[in-house]
Design an enzyme around this catalytic site. Structure first.
Site, PDB file in Angstrom:
ATOM      1  NE  ARG A  56     -25.344 -26.353 -30.207  1.00  0.00           N
ATOM      2  CZ  ARG A  56     -25.162 -26.597 -28.897  1.00  0.00           C
ATOM      3  NH1 ARG A  56     -24.026 -26.320 -28.303  1.00  0.00           N
ATOM      4  NH2 ARG A  56     -26.118 -27.136 -28.168  1.00  0.00           N
ATOM      5  CG  HIS A 106     -18.680 -17.929 -40.607  1.00  0.00           C
ATOM      6  ND1 HIS A 106     -19.706 -17.132 -40.158  1.00  0.00           N
ATOM      7  CD2 HIS A 106     -17.732 -17.078 -41.088  1.00  0.00           C
ATOM      8  CE1 HIS A 106     -19.393 -15.854 -40.354  1.00  0.00           C
ATOM      9  NE2 HIS A 106     -18.208 -15.794 -40.917  1.00  0.00           N
ATOM     10  CB  CYS A 133      -6.356 -37.326 -38.536  1.00  0.00           C
ATOM     11  SG  CYS A 133      -6.265 -36.817 -40.261  1.00  0.00           S
ATOM     12  CB  SER A 175     -27.191  -9.675 -37.033  1.00  0.00           C
ATOM     13  OG  SER A 175     -25.794  -9.891 -37.189  1.00  0.00           O
ATOM     14  CG  ASN A 199     -32.972  -9.899 -41.036  1.00  0.00           C
ATOM     15  OD1 ASN A 199     -32.908 -11.108 -40.778  1.00  0.00           O
ATOM     16  ND2 ASN A 199     -32.372  -8.992 -40.288  1.00  0.00           N
ATOM     17  CB  ALA A 217     -36.303 -16.831 -43.452  1.00  0.00           C
TER      18      ALA A 217
HETATM   19 ZN   LIG Z   1      -4.295 -35.683 -40.089  1.00  0.00          ZN
END
Ligand SMILES: [Zn+2]
Length: 240
Positions: A56, A106, A133, A175, A199, A217
């Site tokens: 993605r 999100h 990290c 939706s 929509n 849109a």
């Molecule tokens: Zn970390």
């Protein structure tokens, strides 16, 4: 009318070629959400979940913001009152179009969340199981910074207070099926805001809106933004 809150969803990014989770069949890019978008899935098969989000994330380089993103960025730049774009989308198309007053409820594909030190950092390229990290240096504890099913969306306090102070609440390309976002319109109405749905077709919550505009849109959002900015020019103190 001074304060505007705009909720955006999959319908805004669809015309850019981004496919997202469809409630109708429970599939996201041919994967069951239970397999790629829950904390349990990540515990069970982190390699699969990483591959899914890596794909993605890579896809973002192949898509461009469309006229809806650009119109909202223009409104953000030109609107003198308070404005907040709350997006359910995890892509970066709003910010690439230039939107600044933006919140990803999100999460974001371009962010990694380290479970060891709880830091969230910008991320590009693959993440993978062995990713280290950038804050604490530990490997193998970074997960996609995405709010999965069963997890609490981000910044709910900030969103609630923006909606409570909104004069206009606009829902675009959603939706109306995924809570808590699906409930924002009712809160906005209760707190006295005008409400507008834009929509492709009536959403599950369409009856809660004062006004509705239906169509792509990329057509409906620029037309609405044009009307709002024209209205605010007419009603500004300079011209009265
Ligand atoms: Zn970390």
């Amino acid at each position: 009318m001074r304060n505007i809150v705009i909720l955006t969803g999959a319908g805004v990014s669809a015309e850019s070629g981004i496919r997202t989770f469809r409630a109708a069949d429970g599939l996201w890019e041919d994967h069951r959400v239970e397999d790629v978008a829950t904390p349990e899935a990540f515990d069970r098969d982190p390699a699969l979940v990483h591959r899914f989000y890596d794909a993605r994330r890579a896809r973002l380089a192949e898509v461009e913001p469309n006229a809806a993103h650009e119109a909202l960025a223009r409104l953000d730049a030109e609107w003198a009152g308070d404005l907040l774009i709350v997006t359910q989308n995890v892509d970066d198309l709003h910010e690439r179009a230039g939107a600044r007053r933006l919140l990803h409820m999100h999460g974001e594909l371009n962010s990694g969340w380290c479970l060891a030190c709880d830091s969230r950092r910008a991320w590009s390229g693959p993440m993978g199981e062995g990713a280290a990290c950038g804050a604490c240096g530990l490997a193998g504890r970074v997960r996609p910074d995405i709010v999965w099913f069963g997890e609490m969306p981000y910044a709910m306090d900030r969103i609630d207070s923006a909606i409570a102070n909104a004069d206009l609440f606009v829902s675009i390309g959603t939706s109306g099926a995924v809570y808590p976002a699906a409930g924002f319109v009712q809160t906005a109405r209760y707190r006295g805001a005008r409400t507008l749905e834009i929509n492709l077709e009536p959403s599950q919550g369409s009856l809660f809106f004062h006004e509705r505009r239906y169509g792509p849109a990329s057509v409906e959002v620029p037309a609405w933004v044009e009307a709002v900015l024209a209205y605010s020019d007419q009603s500004s103190p300079m011209s009265s």
